[in-house]
Design a protein around this motif. Sequence first.
Motif, short mmCIF file in Angstrom:
data_model
loop_
_atom_site.label_atom_id
_atom_site.label_comp_id
_atom_site.label_asym_id
_atom_site.label_seq_id
_atom_site.Cartn_x
_atom_site.Cartn_y
_atom_site.Cartn_z
N VAL A 85 -1.54 -5.95 4.47
CA VAL A 85 -1.03 -6.93 5.43
C VAL A 85 -2.18 -7.82 5.90
O VAL A 85 -3.24 -7.31 6.28
CB VAL A 85 -0.37 -6.24 6.63
CG1 VAL A 85 0.13 -7.28 7.64
CG2 VAL A 85 0.76 -5.34 6.17
N LEU A 122 -4.84 -3.55 9.58
CA LEU A 122 -3.74 -3.58 8.62
C LEU A 122 -4.19 -3.88 7.19
O LEU A 122 -3.37 -3.89 6.28
CB LEU A 122 -2.70 -4.62 9.05
CG LEU A 122 -2.03 -4.35 10.40
CD1 LEU A 122 -1.18 -5.54 10.82
CD2 LEU A 122 -1.18 -3.09 10.34
N HIS A 123 -5.46 -4.14 7.02
CA HIS A 123 -5.96 -4.52 5.69
C HIS A 123 -5.61 -3.48 4.63
O HIS A 123 -5.18 -3.82 3.52
CB HIS A 123 -7.48 -4.73 5.75
CG HIS A 123 -8.09 -5.10 4.44
ND1 HIS A 123 -7.85 -6.31 3.82
CD2 HIS A 123 -8.91 -4.41 3.60
CE1 HIS A 123 -8.51 -6.36 2.67
NE2 HIS A 123 -9.15 -5.22 2.52
N ARG A 124 -5.79 -2.21 4.95
CA ARG A 124 -5.54 -1.16 3.95
C ARG A 124 -4.07 -1.02 3.58
O ARG A 124 -3.73 -0.38 2.58
CB ARG A 124 -6.08 0.17 4.44
CG ARG A 124 -5.36 0.72 5.64
CD ARG A 124 -5.71 2.19 5.84
NE ARG A 124 -6.11 2.47 7.20
CZ ARG A 124 -6.32 3.70 7.64
NH1 ARG A 124 -6.19 4.72 6.84
NH2 ARG A 124 -6.67 3.91 8.89
N TYR A 125 -3.19 -1.63 4.39
CA TYR A 125 -1.76 -1.58 4.10
C TYR A 125 -1.26 -2.83 3.38
O TYR A 125 -0.05 -2.99 3.19
CB TYR A 125 -0.97 -1.38 5.39
CG TYR A 125 -1.37 -0.14 6.15
CD1 TYR A 125 -1.08 1.13 5.66
CD2 TYR A 125 -2.06 -0.24 7.36
CE1 TYR A 125 -1.46 2.28 6.35
CE2 TYR A 125 -2.44 0.89 8.06
CZ TYR A 125 -2.15 2.15 7.56
OH TYR A 125 -2.53 3.27 8.23
N ARG A 164 3.80 -2.37 7.31
CA ARG A 164 3.04 -1.20 6.87
C ARG A 164 3.86 -0.35 5.91
O ARG A 164 3.36 0.13 4.89
CB ARG A 164 2.63 -0.38 8.09
CG ARG A 164 1.87 0.89 7.75
CD ARG A 164 1.71 1.76 8.98
NE ARG A 164 1.07 3.03 8.66
CZ ARG A 164 1.08 4.09 9.46
NH1 ARG A 164 1.70 4.02 10.63
NH2 ARG A 164 0.48 5.21 9.10
N LYS A 165 5.14 -0.16 6.22
CA LYS A 165 6.01 0.62 5.34
C LYS A 165 6.22 -0.08 4.00
O LYS A 165 6.30 0.55 2.95
CB LYS A 165 7.36 0.87 6.01
CG LYS A 165 7.27 1.78 7.25
CD LYS A 165 8.64 1.93 7.90
CE LYS A 165 8.56 2.79 9.14
NZ LYS A 165 9.89 2.91 9.82
N GLN A 166 6.33 -1.41 4.05
CA GLN A 166 6.52 -2.20 2.83
C GLN A 166 5.27 -2.24 1.97
O GLN A 166 5.33 -2.40 0.75
CB GLN A 166 6.87 -3.65 3.18
CG GLN A 166 8.21 -3.84 3.84
CD GLN A 166 8.43 -5.27 4.31
OE1 GLN A 166 9.47 -5.57 4.86
NE2 GLN A 166 7.46 -6.16 4.10
N GLY A 167 4.10 -2.18 2.63
CA GLY A 167 2.83 -2.34 1.93
C GLY A 167 2.48 -3.80 1.70
O GLY A 167 1.65 -4.11 0.84
N SER A 168 3.06 -4.70 2.49
CA SER A 168 2.76 -6.13 2.35
C SER A 168 3.28 -6.88 3.56
O SER A 168 4.14 -6.40 4.29
CB SER A 168 3.42 -6.70 1.08
OG SER A 168 4.83 -6.64 1.18
#
Length: 302
Positions: A187, A182-185, A140-144
């Motif tokens: 992931v 997690l889709h919006r992040y 989440r922090k990475q964005g991927s």
Amino acid sequence: MGKFLAGKVVVVTGAGRGIGRAVALACAAEGASVVVNDYGVAVDGRAPSGEVAAAVVKEITASGGDAVAVVDDVSTMAGGEHIVSTAVNTYGRIDGAVCVAGILRERMLFNMAEEEWDPVIATHLKGTFTVFRAAAAAMRKQGSGSLVGFTSGNHQGSVSQANYSAAKGGIISLVRSAALGLHRYGVTANCVAPVARTRMSAGVPTELTEIGEPEDVAPLVVYLLSGRAHDITGQVYTVAGPKIAVWAQPRELRSAYACDGPWTPERIADFLPRSVGVDPMPMLAQLEEMRRAAAANGRPNA
């Protein structure tokens, strides 16, 4: 060395043997740095040994790859956290988490003890959660990132593996929940239901007409971890030798509404069988066919 996962960092649990090992080797061959996790237990979850994880790391490094071994138990929160933190602390990030670790303790439902239920649920379902939970926080922090859970065709049910089937069904719901949350992040989360010759499949009581090797499963996992699969999430795929299949999403088949007052047991008994009906269980039909065949051959039915 391939380039499909070049620069990525991937954690694989249950990576000391079978499918997990094949996945770890394939990820390394495609350029990923790999955290090889395996508690090193027997099929029933007993007699842990860290040697199998270290052996896979040696295979990877001997081929020019980069890997580290972690022997933590995935059924503990501390274990899942340490597996993921090892990836982040060693390589600076985590791009994929693949949860293959599992055990079996077979018993008919009416004979199954708590000591046969709890460890199987803990290893498969909780073990996927502990790693997913820690990996999701970092991703989440990475964005991927990509999460890959391992289920089984036995999520449909099993004659003598209610614990295993329940865990595998839970993993599918966990993966779908992760995909939604997690889709919006950026992931993704997907599930693989392999049919392959491993220690765990050796005792399957029914004949598997479609089955492959652990190495047949690894390419799909590599693909799901790669940037080429960035828009695929919430899916369940079967791999059986040359076959790849996708499972349907849960959905209502038929419905009915009470128009003249509320439902009563009597009204349901008259209405439901002819209007809403049932969705037949394919595995139940297979069992009935096996019983008929056994009877025709003079063997007693179980």
